[in-house]
Design an enzyme around this catalytic site. Sequence first.
Site, mmCIF file in Angstrom:
data_model
loop_
_atom_site.group_PDB
_atom_site.id
_atom_site.type_symbol
_atom_site.label_atom_id
_atom_site.label_comp_id
_atom_site.label_asym_id
_atom_site.label_seq_id
_atom_site.Cartn_x
_atom_site.Cartn_y
_atom_site.Cartn_z
ATOM 1 C CG LEU A 40 79.067 177.389 18.989
ATOM 2 C CD1 LEU A 40 79.622 178.673 18.366
ATOM 3 C CD2 LEU A 40 78.656 177.641 20.446
ATOM 4 C CG ASP A 52 67.866 184.998 23.478
ATOM 5 O OD1 ASP A 52 68.098 183.775 23.364
ATOM 6 O OD2 ASP A 52 67.192 185.629 22.650
ATOM 7 C CE1 TYR A 88 67.276 175.663 24.066
ATOM 8 C CE2 TYR A 88 66.571 177.951 24.163
ATOM 9 C CZ TYR A 88 67.534 177.008 23.876
ATOM 10 O OH TYR A 88 68.764 177.416 23.404
ATOM 11 C CE LYS A 106 71.124 176.336 26.686
ATOM 12 N NZ LYS A 106 72.201 175.463 26.128
HETATM 13 N N1 NAP Z 1 70.155 178.252 17.846
HETATM 14 C C1 NAP Z 1 69.831 179.363 18.506
HETATM 15 O O1 NAP Z 1 69.104 180.231 18.011
HETATM 16 C C2 NAP Z 1 70.359 179.575 19.907
HETATM 17 C C3 NAP Z 1 69.968 180.730 20.602
HETATM 18 C C4 NAP Z 1 70.472 180.939 21.880
HETATM 19 C C5 NAP Z 1 71.323 180.014 22.447
HETATM 20 N N2 NAP Z 1 71.665 178.898 21.763
HETATM 21 C C6 NAP Z 1 72.560 177.934 22.401
HETATM 22 O O2 NAP Z 1 73.756 177.873 21.653
HETATM 23 C C7 NAP Z 1 74.316 176.560 21.729
HETATM 24 C C8 NAP Z 1 74.618 176.062 20.326
HETATM 25 O O3 NAP Z 1 73.411 176.066 19.594
HETATM 26 P P1 NAP Z 1 73.347 175.601 18.074
HETATM 27 O O4 NAP Z 1 72.468 176.560 17.365
HETATM 28 O O5 NAP Z 1 74.706 175.315 17.556
HETATM 29 O O6 NAP Z 1 72.530 174.249 18.257
HETATM 30 P P2 NAP Z 1 72.284 173.066 17.213
HETATM 31 O O7 NAP Z 1 72.673 173.482 15.853
HETATM 32 O O8 NAP Z 1 70.912 172.569 17.480
HETATM 33 O O9 NAP Z 1 73.350 171.988 17.691
HETATM 34 C C9 NAP Z 1 73.236 171.311 18.890
HETATM 35 C C10 NAP Z 1 74.009 170.026 18.724
HETATM 36 O O10 NAP Z 1 73.939 169.336 19.975
HETATM 37 C C11 NAP Z 1 73.841 167.965 19.677
HETATM 38 N N3 NAP Z 1 73.282 167.252 20.821
HETATM 39 C C12 NAP Z 1 72.018 167.277 21.286
HETATM 40 N N4 NAP Z 1 71.904 166.465 22.352
HETATM 41 C C13 NAP Z 1 73.129 165.920 22.546
HETATM 42 C C14 NAP Z 1 73.662 164.981 23.472
HETATM 43 N N5 NAP Z 1 72.895 164.435 24.412
HETATM 44 N N6 NAP Z 1 74.968 164.655 23.393
HETATM 45 C C15 NAP Z 1 75.765 165.180 22.435
HETATM 46 N N7 NAP Z 1 75.318 166.057 21.507
HETATM 47 C C16 NAP Z 1 74.010 166.408 21.569
HETATM 48 C C17 NAP Z 1 72.961 167.887 18.452
HETATM 49 O O11 NAP Z 1 73.199 166.671 17.798
HETATM 50 P P3 NAP Z 1 71.987 165.881 17.055
HETATM 51 O O12 NAP Z 1 71.488 166.835 16.017
HETATM 52 O O13 NAP Z 1 72.655 164.689 16.534
HETATM 53 O O14 NAP Z 1 70.975 165.624 18.134
HETATM 54 C C18 NAP Z 1 73.446 169.095 17.655
HETATM 55 O O15 NAP Z 1 74.463 168.735 16.757
HETATM 56 C C19 NAP Z 1 73.302 175.734 22.524
HETATM 57 O O16 NAP Z 1 73.701 175.678 23.857
HETATM 58 C C20 NAP Z 1 72.028 176.526 22.422
HETATM 59 O O17 NAP Z 1 71.183 176.306 23.538
HETATM 60 C C21 NAP Z 1 71.217 178.669 20.493
#
Ligand code: NAP
Length: 283
Positions: free
Chosen positions: A13, A104, A127, A131
């Site tokens: 994101l 979700d 997880y 959340k």
């Molecule tokens: N992916 C899905 O299918 C999904 C579904 C529903 C909701 N969401 C929510 O949508 C949001 C964005 O998800 P996304 O898919 O973009 O996730 P993502 O690609 O896994 O990215 C999460 C980022 O957060 C960083 N991060 C983790 N711990 C951290 C910390 N302590 N301080 C600073 N940065 C940190 C990670 O960095 P590192 O890699 O360096 O650790 C990674 O770059 C999240 O809130 C997630 O819970 C995602």
Amino acid sequence: MKNILVTGAKGQLGSSIQELVKGLGLYQFVFTDSETLDITNEKDISNFFKETNFDYCINCAAYTAVDRAEIETELCYKSNAEAVQILAKTCAKHSCILIHISTDFIFDGKKNEPYIETDQPNPLNVYGLSKLKGENYVKEYLDSYFIVRTSWVYSEYGNNFVKTILKLGEQMERLNVISDQYGSPTYAKDLAEFIIALVHKDSKDFGIYHFSNRGNISWYDFAKAIIELSNINTTILPIASKDYKAKALRPKNSVINTDKAQNFLEKPVKNWKQSLAKCIEKL
Ligand SMILES: NC(=O)c1ccc[n+]([C@@H]2O[C@H](COP(=O)([O-])OP(=O)(O)OC[C@H]3O[C@@H](n4cnc5c(N)ncnc54)[C@H](OP(=O)(O)O)[C@@H]3O)[C@@H](O)[C@H]2O)c1
């Protein structure tokens, strides 16, 4: 000009937001990642907010490894709950609007219809529990917040279901994919557009919003569409969740109702297949 802090900006994101606002020049963005701003570090967060008067903080940082979270429970809670408490407290202190992203997976999937914002959460896995705790901290410390719940996020960045199916599809003749879990895929670019619209409209309709692409499909349907759209020669076979040994339990139905987001945008959100085609084109 509004100052906007984006955390976790190297994730799916965060990267999509960076791409979307590139060259726009409308706002002053500070993009941070896990190395430049660890959101679990209260002192670093505090220093960041002392240096700049942020109008918005968009929290894209999260621990997102759903199965691994069952083992790395402490780390998952630290990033998804405790760090959100720090962010919420700091935003409250500095009158900054927090846009926090949730999932979700806070729902148990027992509902037979798409989940609306006021439905009762009941997470099935670590997880989801972490959340939900994060959401509760946001609500506890802030009035000026947006919690944007999304689902099944994919993009051209990082690791996600679309990229995994494309990779495995090139390597294998057959792939077994779960056919009894239903949800709505979300192209991170569309989600990024919704989040920036919240800022752009200067909305004060704070609270929870559900955002995904339109549609209600299984992982099996999703995989079949990915393969079809990319002309890969592999066969997708349906498999039941009980026969797929995942560590974390997942909701059977985690389709979210996006009416509130669509009313806010004053236009329909894109259909899942339309957005999937766009992403595959880019990949
Ligand atoms: N992916 C899905 O299918 C999904 C579904 C529903 C909701 N969401 C929510 O949508 C949001 C964005 O998800 P996304 O898919 O973009 O996730 P993502 O690609 O896994 O990215 C999460 C980022 O957060 C960083 N991060 C983790 N711990 C951290 C910390 N302590 N301080 C600073 N940065 C940190 C990670 O960095 P590192 O890699 O360096 O650790 C990674 O770059 C999240 O809130 C997630 O819970 C995602």
